[in-house]
Design an enzyme around this catalytic site. Sequence first.
Site, PDB file in Angstrom:
ATOM      1  N   ASN A   9       0.878  -1.178   0.000  1.00 52.23           N
ATOM      2  CA  ASN A   9       0.000   0.000   0.000  1.00 52.23           C
ATOM      3  C   ASN A   9       0.909   1.219   0.000  1.00 52.23           C
ATOM      4  OD1 ASN A   9      -1.802   2.052   0.498  1.00 52.23           O
ATOM      5  ND2 ASN A   9      -2.233   1.441   2.619  1.00 52.23           N
ATOM      6  N   LYS A  11       0.202   4.301  -0.410  1.00 50.07           N
ATOM      7  CA  LYS A  11      -0.402   5.525   0.148  1.00 50.07           C
ATOM      8  C   LYS A  11      -0.098   6.725  -0.761  1.00 50.07           C
ATOM      9  CE  LYS A  11      -0.158   3.422   4.668  1.00 50.07           C
ATOM     10  NZ  LYS A  11      -0.200   3.586   6.114  1.00 50.07           N
ATOM     11  N   HIS A  96      -9.508   1.590   4.326  1.00 54.11           N
ATOM     12  CA  HIS A  96      -8.281   1.770   5.102  1.00 54.11           C
ATOM     13  C   HIS A  96      -8.560   2.734   6.260  1.00 54.11           C
ATOM     14  CE1 HIS A  96      -4.254   2.922   6.268  1.00 54.11           C
ATOM     15  NE2 HIS A  96      -3.861   1.780   5.717  1.00 54.11           N
ATOM     16  N   GLU A  98      -7.010   5.138   7.389  1.00 57.34           N
ATOM     17  CA  GLU A  98      -6.774   6.552   7.064  1.00 57.34           C
ATOM     18  C   GLU A  98      -7.966   7.143   6.303  1.00 57.34           C
ATOM     19  OE1 GLU A  98      -2.951   5.858   5.264  1.00 57.34           O
ATOM     20  OE2 GLU A  98      -2.193   5.264   7.232  1.00 57.34           O
ATOM     21  N   GLU A 167      -5.815  -4.437  10.313  1.00 55.83           N
ATOM     22  CA  GLU A 167      -4.760  -3.460  10.582  1.00 55.83           C
ATOM     23  C   GLU A 167      -5.091  -2.703  11.862  1.00 55.83           C
ATOM     24  OE1 GLU A 167      -2.628  -2.401   6.662  1.00 55.83           O
ATOM     25  OE2 GLU A 167      -4.354  -1.092   6.833  1.00 55.83           O
ATOM     26  N   GLY A 173       2.261   2.423  10.802  1.00 53.74           N
ATOM     27  CA  GLY A 173       3.266   3.463  10.668  1.00 53.74           C
ATOM     28  C   GLY A 173       3.920   3.870  11.975  1.00 53.74           C
ATOM     29  N   SER A 213       3.067  -1.942  10.509  1.00 48.39           N
ATOM     30  CA  SER A 213       4.502  -2.080  10.799  1.00 48.39           C
ATOM     31  C   SER A 213       5.041  -3.486  10.530  1.00 48.39           C
ATOM     32  CB  SER A 213       4.800  -1.634  12.232  1.00 48.39           C
ATOM     33  OG  SER A 213       4.448  -0.271  12.399  1.00 48.39           O
TER      34      SER A 213
HETATM   35  P1  PGA Z   1       2.657   0.387   7.692  1.00 46.85           P
HETATM   36  O1  PGA Z   1       1.212   0.631   7.020  1.00 46.85           O
HETATM   37  O2  PGA Z   1       3.156  -0.941   7.143  1.00 46.85           O
HETATM   38  O3  PGA Z   1       3.491   1.528   7.262  1.00 46.85           O
HETATM   39  O4  PGA Z   1       2.426   0.323   9.161  1.00 46.85           O
HETATM   40  C1  PGA Z   1       0.327  -0.406   6.772  1.00 46.85           C
HETATM   41  C2  PGA Z   1      -0.937   0.127   6.152  1.00 46.85           C
HETATM   42  O5  PGA Z   1      -1.402   1.187   6.585  1.00 46.85           O
HETATM   43  O6  PGA Z   1      -1.508  -0.475   5.215  1.00 46.85           O
END
Ligand code: PGA
Length: 251
Positions: A9, A11, A96, A98, A167, A173, A213
């Site tokens: 992903n 982003k 997601h 976000e 997630e 992140g 992460s």
């Molecule tokens: P990350 O993000 O691996 O940077 O924690 C995962 C995601 O939001 O899909």
Amino acid sequence: MRKNIVAGNWKMNTTLEEGVELADQINSLLQGKEKNCDVVICVPFTHLTSVNAVIDPELIGLGAENCSEHEKGAYTGEISAAMVKSTGATHVILGHSERRQYFGENNEQLLAKTQKALEHGLTPIFCVGEVLEERENGTYNDVVASQVEALFSLSPEDFSKIVIAYEPVWAIGTGKTATADQAEDMHAHIRKVIENKYGKEIADNTSILYGGSCKPGNAKELFAKPDVDGGLIGGAALDAESFMGIIEAFN
Ligand code: PGA
């Protein structure tokens, strides 16, 4: 049987040039390599067509990071499922955290987006996950169950086309991964919730990815769990070598 999947992903990262270069690197690294999972990269809308031109569809699936719940028309700035599909993409991330948090996407809208994606032959990677407060106050199982249940008006045939990504928001992140046991407990819970509605066969065949992460250093332990069928990878998907390290966790 359900598939193992490692999905990136990206982003809101990379310019078009950088994105094409990254996709090209991942494609080269995968050439001639044995892998025990499907690989998908979900990229910004602006990159889909160009990335599609440099990847081998036998090696890498292509996905968007969102799509509209509307079919077409006067929705300035929106991108429809049909548009995504017409670029050559096969997948789309929906829900997601976000999108839920910053763009106010709710369950009803996410069901409509999922239906649109399915109508246009895209595989939704449907994200669920609790925030830190819900982890700490012990409501996380119920929160995640209700996010999955938002899709339960889908027919069994449609539901069986969906990939789920768990997630935990507190792990995205942040460098703070869920432990492999925490991930396994939640994935088994999600599978049970699906089983209660759609039966054991569909539940057993649903791929449930972990995200938050996930890195080359922890992927093997996470993926070794029986209900963890791969990962949705943010930060570590922006570097071809580390993305490969996660794919190789399945070897
Ligand atoms: P990350 O993000 O691996 O940077 O924690 C995962 C995601 O939001 O899909």
